[in-house]
Design a protein around this motif. Structure first.
Motif, mmCIF file in Angstrom:
data_model
loop_
_atom_site.group_PDB
_atom_site.id
_atom_site.type_symbol
_atom_site.label_atom_id
_atom_site.label_comp_id
_atom_site.label_asym_id
_atom_site.label_seq_id
_atom_site.Cartn_x
_atom_site.Cartn_y
_atom_site.Cartn_z
ATOM 1 N N GLN A 123 0.829 -1.201 0.000
ATOM 2 C CA GLN A 123 0.000 0.000 0.000
ATOM 3 C C GLN A 123 0.869 1.259 0.000
ATOM 4 N N GLU A 124 1.952 1.211 0.774
ATOM 5 C CA GLU A 124 2.859 2.364 0.827
ATOM 6 C C GLU A 124 3.543 2.583 -0.520
ATOM 7 N N VAL A 125 3.938 1.496 -1.176
ATOM 8 C CA VAL A 125 4.566 1.622 -2.489
ATOM 9 C C VAL A 125 3.566 2.171 -3.503
ATOM 10 N N LYS A 130 1.632 6.609 -6.904
ATOM 11 C CA LYS A 130 0.631 7.621 -7.250
ATOM 12 C C LYS A 130 1.263 9.003 -7.316
ATOM 13 N N VAL A 131 2.134 9.288 -6.342
ATOM 14 C CA VAL A 131 2.828 10.577 -6.325
ATOM 15 C C VAL A 131 3.694 10.721 -7.567
ATOM 16 N N LEU A 132 4.453 9.670 -7.881
ATOM 17 C CA LEU A 132 5.335 9.718 -9.045
ATOM 18 C C LEU A 132 4.539 9.788 -10.339
ATOM 19 N N ASP A 133 3.418 9.067 -10.382
ATOM 20 C CA ASP A 133 2.587 9.074 -11.590
ATOM 21 C C ASP A 133 2.075 10.479 -11.875
ATOM 22 N N GLU A 176 -2.210 0.025 -15.982
ATOM 23 C CA GLU A 176 -3.496 0.695 -15.918
ATOM 24 C C GLU A 176 -3.593 1.618 -14.709
ATOM 25 N N ASN A 177 -2.911 1.257 -13.622
ATOM 26 C CA ASN A 177 -2.981 2.055 -12.401
ATOM 27 C C ASN A 177 -2.028 3.247 -12.413
ATOM 28 N N PHE A 178 -0.887 3.072 -13.082
ATOM 29 C CA PHE A 178 0.140 4.109 -13.072
ATOM 30 C C PHE A 178 0.677 4.341 -14.490
ATOM 31 N N PRO A 179 -0.170 4.810 -15.400
ATOM 32 C CA PRO A 179 0.234 4.912 -16.812
ATOM 33 C C PRO A 179 1.379 5.891 -17.046
ATOM 34 N N ASN A 180 1.395 6.997 -16.328
ATOM 35 C CA ASN A 180 2.463 7.986 -16.534
ATOM 36 C C ASN A 180 3.797 7.463 -16.028
ATOM 37 N N PHE A 181 3.766 6.820 -14.873
ATOM 38 C CA PHE A 181 4.990 6.241 -14.334
ATOM 39 C C PHE A 181 5.522 5.163 -15.268
ATOM 40 N N CYS A 182 4.647 4.302 -15.767
ATOM 41 C CA CYS A 182 5.086 3.208 -16.632
ATOM 42 C C CYS A 182 5.627 3.737 -17.958
#
Length: 219
Positions: A123-125, A130-133, A176-182
């Motif tokens: 959950q913490e990761v 989310k912040v990085l995304d 799908e959850n972190f498209p910008n990060f990926c």
């Protein structure tokens, strides 16, 4: 001629940050692989406080902690700047490098812990991602769209996070959850400024961390 030695570990993202900086600066150095189960006298003498790698030894003087070492390399040796020239951008680069360093333990715990402790770490990761995304939306790099200090610190999430995930089978980074990060991660790994300095031993990394994950599994 300056004498430069680096005490490190082949599987450490922190060691690789320092090697990366030395290579970008064109600094010749001697790499000394350490065994953390049998630490050398040189390591213990060079880093008596934490007794850990990486340690840069320049003309007999040791410098410890990877982010501190990166700044030392940038200030000491000629070559391309690691930190941005603009003072605000330098502050941002330091901020994101510190942010990522503060998340090291929880990232590792996500793949080595089990049960409720692992779920809490996951959950913490996910909160970190989310912040990085959000930060990386439409961005090529962390600061001013130029490769810099913060991107070296980001090798933990840019490369090692995927290695941990593959080795353990624990799914955390989902497109799908972190498209910008990926999108950033894929661009990061394949960018010419990054790719030529990343360690080439991905198969070895996966095998090594898979063994760690298996060793940490409940018997």
């Amino acid at each position: 001629m300056a004498q430069v030695k680096l005490l490190g570990l082949w599987y450490s993202p922190f060691s690789h940050r320092v090697e990366w900086a030395l290579k970008i600066k064109g600094v010749e150095y001697e790499y000394i692989e350490e065994d953390l189960q049998n630490k050398s006298s040189l390591l213990l003498e060079s880093n008596p406080v934490h007794k850990k790698i990486p340690v840069l030894i320049h003309n007999g003087k040791p410098i410890c902690e990877s982010l501190v070492i990166l700044e030392y390399i940038d200030e000491t040796f000629e070559g391309p700047s690691l930190l941005p020239k603009d003072s605000y951008h330098r502050a941002l680069a330091r901020f994101w490098a510190k942010f990522l360093d503060d998340k090291v333990a929880v990232v590792v715990n996500t793949f080595l812990l089990k049960g409720e402790e692992q779920e809490k770490a996951k959950q913490e990761v996910c909160e970190m991602l989310k912040v990085l995304d959000s930060e990386l939306k439409d961005k090529k790099f962390f600061v001013a769209d130029k490769f810099s200090f913060a991107d070296m610190a980001a090798n933990l999430v840019g490369l090692w996070l995927g290695v941990f995930q593959e080795a353990s089978g624990v799914a955390v980074v989902i497109n799908e959850n972190f498209p910008n990060f990926c999108a950033w991660r894929d661009e990061y790994i394949n960018c010419s400024q990054v790719k030529k300095y990343l360690p080439p031993r991905n198969d070895e990394f996966v095998a090594f961390f898979k063994a760690l994950a298996q060793a940490a599994a409940p018997k």
